[in-house]
Enzyme design. Structure first.
Site, short mmCIF file in Angstrom:
data_model
loop_
_atom_site.label_atom_id
_atom_site.label_comp_id
_atom_site.label_asym_id
_atom_site.label_seq_id
_atom_site.Cartn_x
_atom_site.Cartn_y
_atom_site.Cartn_z
N PHE A 47 -7.40 50.46 166.23
CA PHE A 47 -6.98 50.94 167.56
C PHE A 47 -5.92 50.04 168.16
CE2 PHE A 47 -11.60 51.91 167.13
CZ PHE A 47 -11.45 53.24 166.79
N ILE A 69 -6.69 52.90 158.00
CA ILE A 69 -7.61 52.23 158.92
C ILE A 69 -8.77 53.15 159.31
CG2 ILE A 69 -5.82 50.70 159.78
CD1 ILE A 69 -5.58 52.43 162.27
N GLY A 70 -9.06 54.06 158.39
CA GLY A 70 -10.15 55.00 158.62
C GLY A 70 -9.66 56.38 159.00
N THR A 71 -8.34 56.56 159.00
CA THR A 71 -7.76 57.83 159.44
C THR A 71 -7.57 58.82 158.30
OG1 THR A 71 -5.58 56.86 159.17
CG2 THR A 71 -6.56 56.74 161.36
N GLY A 89 2.48 56.55 161.51
CA GLY A 89 2.19 56.21 160.12
C GLY A 89 2.53 57.34 159.18
N GLN A 109 -9.23 63.16 164.26
CA GLN A 109 -8.41 62.30 165.11
C GLN A 109 -8.46 62.76 166.56
OE1 GLN A 109 -7.20 59.44 164.42
NE2 GLN A 109 -5.61 59.45 162.90
N GLY A 120 -2.69 60.29 166.15
CA GLY A 120 -3.70 59.25 166.28
C GLY A 120 -3.99 58.88 167.72
N GLU A 121 -3.05 59.15 168.61
CA GLU A 121 -3.23 58.65 169.97
C GLU A 121 -3.25 59.72 171.06
OE1 GLU A 121 -1.15 54.38 169.80
OE2 GLU A 121 -0.60 55.84 168.31
#
Length: 676
Positions: free
Chosen positions: A224, A449-451, A492, A572, A638-639
């Site tokens: 994060f 990172i787990g995504t 990414g 996500q 992601g955000e």
């Protein structure tokens, strides 16, 4: 397609930084400052060194020198100055973690303490205008006459919102394992969101050429943003390993993570909005007050999303920063957009109420043709589509706009809406695609990172090559692989995916190997405003007896370009929205004004939503075609899920109770105080 790394994760075979099997490993444990400002007068390491199994104690009195220009947060033991409570001032290296932790308590550190200042306020005398805000936006912008716009408005609001210190708290603690070989080369297994950047930073801090450093981070248990840049554990492991001549491992405790791995700055945000009789904005002003440390200037871009969202003839945004005796804030999921949109979208709701307009309609009426601040055309913008689709799915047309009138027994019920946005960016990246016995190996120093980065890159490569995904293999998480940007900023997949597509296209031409460097392609991107957008709708139930708040429904609709993998995308979005729920109702780190540092230091005190809190969270997306992004036509996801959630919930709480809460988190105590 199932997750590529799913089997190794559920069977426990995925190896994280602290788990690599290395022989003769030693362990380090950090000693942290017990004052918020001052100097280390003396370090007495003797009691610790007398304990069996203790190998060394590092401190300002015994540590290798680092590069003169090292990041001050990474320049461990290079000075006697203490900048914040919890700063690492010494470390013990021992044969076991338990011995090192016990010995750390025996290191006696004496201080000369100074008066400290850890409190952010909007009238702090140390406030100043930073030159730029993260990553490189101008601090202040202005167009048109804001005061004239407010004076001419039929309806105005002038409101201030506050958000607290927030901590990232990934599941995997920050950890590192460092090993030096006989030729002076350093290998670091680290919890990093990007190995290429981490290698550069570690090498620069230690004064080494980059080719002498290798960083491996094949699996990361969440970040994060807190693992987006190198953290002190990697430098400490490298220093300790060099001192004792053995591999050294360190895993920070959850309590230590609160001090040395970054956090989201608290904010105080004032918004002044004006609208004419038809509900069209005449002026918007958004000013944010934030903090940073005395070590490093980090100014979060809190008001930058206001430059993107709504059309107005007069727009002023700005940031004011004060340097306090605190740890340095850093990236946390959607830095800038998350706290900034909480305030903007809450203020828009207040404006809608004041003007007697539906809050969805107010946003639609002020949707701009071009980016309000820059005037650039959008590559695509489907905020209105998200609002309308979300309103339809949520049943918004049945909403009674009057606040505080819907009740079932002790439960007050309300609904709220807010918009979301996040930039769609990509960075230069390199990749290699190699044909091996009929299969294809993709190599890129990306980070998962787990995504699900491995899965999505595999899918992108297979689609480009016209192959079965089972014949495509992805290698990532190693700085020896082709250089790649960090897993952050929702860029990414856009960055790595572009390089993978180009490498696969080159492989199709060559037949054996394809290589890509997207530097020139990214530089040639047309000058456009590229953003993802979304709309979030919340229903809450507020107990009139206990003040308890339950989010009975949360629904988001997003426009984020082409969705490469629906399963991963949904995860996500849901994860971001759930994290936004925590921001609205639970998450808060309290600063200790008397002694400095933070009072909340673990997950027993810092609450996050559990599954029982997030029972009805829905995520949908519009099919968006945008040819101005990248070969996949994708925007980062992601955000954006966390952006706007807190405002939607806060607006729903107002609708339920009739009270406006302008300070997060909205806790039962605040509800009861307002009612009684």
């Amino acid at each position: 397609m199932n997750r590529t790394e799913g089997r190794v994760k559920v069977t426990g075979l995925a190896t994280y930084a602290a788990e690599y099997p290395v022989e003769n490993v030693a362990y380090a444990f950090a000693v942290q400052a017990q004052i918020a400002k001052g100097r280390v007068r003396r370090v007495d390491a003797a009691p610790a060194l007398e304990l069996p199994g203790v190998l060394a104690v590092l401190s300002c009195e015994a540590a290798p020198r680092l590069a003169e220009d090292a990041d001050p947060e990474l320049a461990l033991f290079q000075s006697r100055e203490v900048a914040y409570r919890g700063q690492i001032v010494a470390a013990v290296v021992a044969d076991s973690h338990e011995i090192a932790r016990d010995a750390a308590a025996h290191v006696r550190v004496e201080y000369d303490a100074d008066d400290h200042d850890v409190r952010l306020s909007s009238d702090h005398p140390g406030l100043y205008q930073p030159e730029v805000v993260n990553p490189n936006f101008p601090s202040d912008t202005e167009k048109g006459d804001v005061e004239a716009g407010l004076s001419a408005a039929a309806t105005t609001v002038d409101v201030t919102y506050e958000t607290p210190v927030l901590h990232n708290n990934p599941m995997e603690p920050h950890a590192a394992l460092a090993c030096w070989d006989t030729e002076g080369r350093l290998l670091v297994y680290d919890t990093a969101q990007g190995t290429s950047g981490s290698r550069a930073l570690i090498a620069g801090t230690l004064g080494l050429p980059e080719e002498q450093v290798r960083v491996v981070s094949r699996h990361v248990g969440g970040g994060f943003g807190s693992k987006g840049t190198t953290r002190p554990q990697a430098i400490l492991a490298a220093l300790a390993s060099r001192m004792v001549g053995r591999p050294v491992k360190i895993a920070l405790t959850r309590q230590q993570m609160f001090d040395v791995t970054g956090y989201r700055t608290p904010t105080i945000q004032r918004l002044r909005l004006g609208a004419d009789a038809e509900g069209r904005l005449t002026a918007v002003e958004h000013l944010a007050y934030e903090q940073s440390s005395t070590l490093v200037e980090f100014a979060e871009q809190t008001t930058v999303p206001t430059r993107v969202m709504y059309g107005t003839p007069a727009l002023r945004t700005g940031h004011r920063l004060v340097r306090l005796d605190v740890a340095t804030p850093s990236w946390m999921r959607a830095p800038g957009e998350c706290p900034g949109m909480y305030a903007l979208e809450s203020a828009m709701d207040e404006l809608a109420c004041a003007a007697g307009l539906d809050p969805v309609e107010l946003r639609i009426r002020n949707d701009p043709e071009t980016e309000p601040d820059s005037g650039l055309p959008f590559s695509s913008r489907n905020l209105v589509g998200c609002l309308r689709e979300g309103a339809h799915r949520f049943g918004w047309e049945h909403r009674d706009p009057r606040p505080g009138i819907r009740r079932e027994g002790e439960w007050l019920i309300g609904t709220g809406v807010a918009s979301s946005t996040y930039p769609a960016r990509r960075s230069p990246c390199k990749a290699v695609a190699t044909m091996r016995d009929g299969d294809v190996l993709i190599q890129v120093a990306a980070a998962d990172i787990g995504t699900g980065a491995r899965t999505v890159l595999r899918k992108i490569a297979a689609g480009t090559l016209g192959m079965d995904p089972e014949r495509v293999h992805v290698e990532l998480g190693d700085s020896d692989l082709p250089q790649a940007p960090v897993a952050g900023g929702s860029m990414g997949t856009a960055s790595w995916g572009t390089a993978v597509v180009r490498a696969c296209e080159d492989l199709r031409r060559d037949g054996k190997e394809g290589r890509a460097d997207t530097t020139d392609e990214v530089k040639a991107d047309a000058e456009l405003a590229r953003h993802a957008f979304g709309a979030q709708f919340a229903e809450v139930r507020v107990s009139a007896v206990t003040g308890e708040i339950r989010v009975s429904r949360l629904l988001g609709v997003f426009a984020a370009g082409h969705i490469v993998d629906a399963t991963l995308a949904r995860s996500q979005f849901l994860g971001g929205m759930t994290m936004g729920m925590g921001m609205a109702l639970m998450e808060e780190t309290v600063t200790d004004e008397e002694f400095g540092g933070f009072l909340h230091r673990d997950l027993a005190q810092y609450h996050v939503p559990a599954c029982a809190d997030a029972q009805h969270v829905e995520a949908y997306w519009l099919e968006e075609q945008d040819g101005e992004l990248n070969p996949m036509g994708s925007k980062g996801i992601g955000e954006i899920g966390i952006v706007g959630t807190a405002a939607a919930i806060g607006n729903a709480v107002h609708h339920a109770t009739g009270h406006r809460f302008r300070e997060l988190p909205i806790t039962p105590a605040k509800i009861l105080m307002a009612r009684f």
